[in-house]
Structures are given as C-alpha cells and as structure tokens.
Design an enzyme around this catalytic site. Structure first.
Site, short mmCIF file in Angstrom:
data_model
loop_
_atom_site.label_atom_id
_atom_site.label_comp_id
_atom_site.label_asym_id
_atom_site.label_seq_id
_atom_site.Cartn_x
_atom_site.Cartn_y
_atom_site.Cartn_z
CB SER A 148 -0.96 -0.09 1.38
OG SER A 148 -1.89 0.91 1.19
CD GLU A 166 -14.99 15.02 -7.80
OE1 GLU A 166 -14.12 15.47 -7.05
OE2 GLU A 166 -16.18 15.55 -7.49
CG HIS A 190 -5.53 -0.40 -1.21
ND1 HIS A 190 -6.09 -1.34 -0.59
CD2 HIS A 190 -4.78 0.59 -0.53
CE1 HIS A 190 -5.18 -1.18 0.53
NE2 HIS A 190 -4.47 -0.24 0.74
#
Length: 298
Positions: A148, A166, A190
C-alpha cells in the site's frame, strides 16, 4: 548500472491472516493457500538467508503501528521466519539514530506497511536511513518490500492524493517525490477495489514517459535488476503505457474539467506474467500461444 537488490511492491490488503485471536491454527487453515504460495512466503523465499533472514517491519506510514507491526511478526513467524522485529519511527531525527542505522545495515529485508505514503516521504526522505536503504538496494542482496503506502512511495514520482470518482478531472490527482528506489514508473495501490484507474490515467497523460502501475489487493510485483517485473499474489496488475498517446486536451481545459485521452495503451498482468521495463515487452506465462513463443508451460 546493475541493481543487486530486489523490490517487492504490493497493492495492499495482504492476506496475511489475523492472529489476534487465540485459535491461530484454525485461522491459519483458512488461509493455507496464501501461506503456501502467497506474497509473504515469496518475500521469505527471495530473501538472502530465506527463513533466517533479518527482517525489519517499518510502520511509519500507519496510524496504528503498535497493532499492525506485531501482526506482521506473527504472520512471518508462522511461515518460519523468526528473525523479525518492528522498527517504530515517527520522527525524522529517529531516522539518523545510530541504533536505527545499525539495524538497517544488518537487515536483509525491510518491509514498509500501509498507511499514508506522505508520512513515509516526509519523515524518512533525505535522512541517513533513506540514503542507507538506497545504497543497500543498489549494491547488496537486499529487499525493499512495501505494501500500500510502502509500495506507492517506492518510485521517484508518487501519487499521494486524488479522488477515485473524480480522478479524470484536471488537477484532481496530486503527485510529489517518492523514495526513489525505481525510476520511470508511478505506482497506485488498492487499485481494483477502490476503482483508481482514472488516477493512473491522469498521472500518465501528464508525463507519458512514466509507466503507470496499478496494483490490486493481495497482488504485487517482484522487480529484479530494476527492470524485470514479475506479477505475484492472487489478483491483477494493470500497466498504463502512455508512450503511444496520440492526443489529449490536458493543456487546453481548465482545472476541474474532464480530460480526454486518445490511444492510451494498457496491459493486464496476473501471477507469473512478466514485463521488462527496458523493452516494454510483456510475456504471459500461460499464453495461448506459449508453444509458438517457446514459453515453458510447466
């Protein structure tokens, strides 16, 4: 220049099992496929001294370091690696401490947990520890492993903010400098679960020379010599190659407006597939054309 170390970057949600309960063996049996063939086992197998390798878990990115650190120690112990400890660093001055530097010098593997990648770069960037890790990575049989945040921070350019919904609006993706273990790529994590492909599209169209790497959950890349990437883990790796982009409106639209991109090339990798960063060629391990290509199928 040949890079002697290895880089293992993981998309997050590593299925390491949870050992907070007392019934360790019961929990382990639920994750037996991971323990035998998963990412943590691969890290141990790639390490210089295998199960005897010195592994330092670094929790700087995490807001719950006292919980996540011991979890990794337990998971690695279950896989036979018992020379493991947690290095808690939350202040820049700690990264120049003599004891910390000695521990990094002795480490065969450093593994950075998830959290906030900006914490990693702001606390460790430019410190003696950072310099030592880069030196070991280039000159020794040493592994930098990151999941991560630890993965996102590994490259020269690092995504640290940006809404998934967005992401293809101009200006929504924020990029800064990472820890600089690998150049020419930008990494997002992720990737599948959080729908971040738009973030990577914007990062790549702004600098098409950079290869975008999107790592799914419990999925990673083993990178050797800084060039050869092998997909590991159970999910998908998405590669976004902007070198053949034909057109975009990126410089014409205002901040907050949608971005258009013509001819952005993508690749999808799964376990054992490889991609060469020098040639930009991908090889599918279980290709339907394996026999014609001379690819071993065993």
């Amino acid at each position: 220049m040949e890079i002697k170390g290895k880089l293992i970057i993981i998309g997050g949600a590593v299925d390491k099992g949870s050992f907070t309960e007392n019934d360790i063996d019961v929990n382990a049996s639920k994750n037996i496929n991971f323990f035998e063939t998963g990412i943590l086992k691969r890290i141990i197998n790639e390490a210089r001294h295998k199960e005897k390798s010195r592994i330092e878990i670094i929790t700087t990115a995490s807001k719950i370091p006292k919980i996540i650190g011991p979890e990794y120690v337990k998971a690695l112990s279950y896989l036979g690696a018992n020379n493991v400890d947690v290095l808690y660093l939350d202040k820049r001055e700690q990264a120049s401490d003599a004891n910390v530097l000695e521990r990094i010098k002795a480490a065969d593997v450093v593994m950075f947990t998830g959290g906030d990648q900006l914490r990693l770069t702001s606390i460790l960037g430019g410190t003696a520890m950072h310099d030592l890790m880069l030196e070991k990575y280039h000159n020794e049989d040493f592994i930098y492993a990151g999941t991560s945040a630890g993965a996102a921070a590994a490259s020269n350019s690092m995504i640290y903010q940006g809404s998934s919904s967005e992401a293809l609006l101009k200006g929504e993706v924020k990029i800064t400098s990472g820890l600089g273990l690998i150049d020419g790529v930008i990494i997002d994590t992720h990737f599948v679960q959080r729908g971040r492909i738009g973030r990577l599209f914007q990062a790549v169209v702004g600098n098409p020379k950079v290869l975008g790497i999107g790592l799914g959950e419990d999925t990673g890349l083993l990178i050797t010599n800084g060039t050869e990437m092998e997909a590991i883990g159970s999910g998908l790796v998405i590669l976004v190659d902007g070198r053949e982009v034909k057109d975009t409106n990126l410089t014409q639209v205002e901040l907050g407006q949608p971005i258009s991109i013509n001819h952005l090339v993508t690749h999808v990798m799964s376990k054992y597939d490889t991609f060469n960063l020098k040639t930009h060629k991908m090889q599918i391990k279980s290709s339907q054309y394996a026999e014609d290509l001379g690819i071993p199928t065993d």
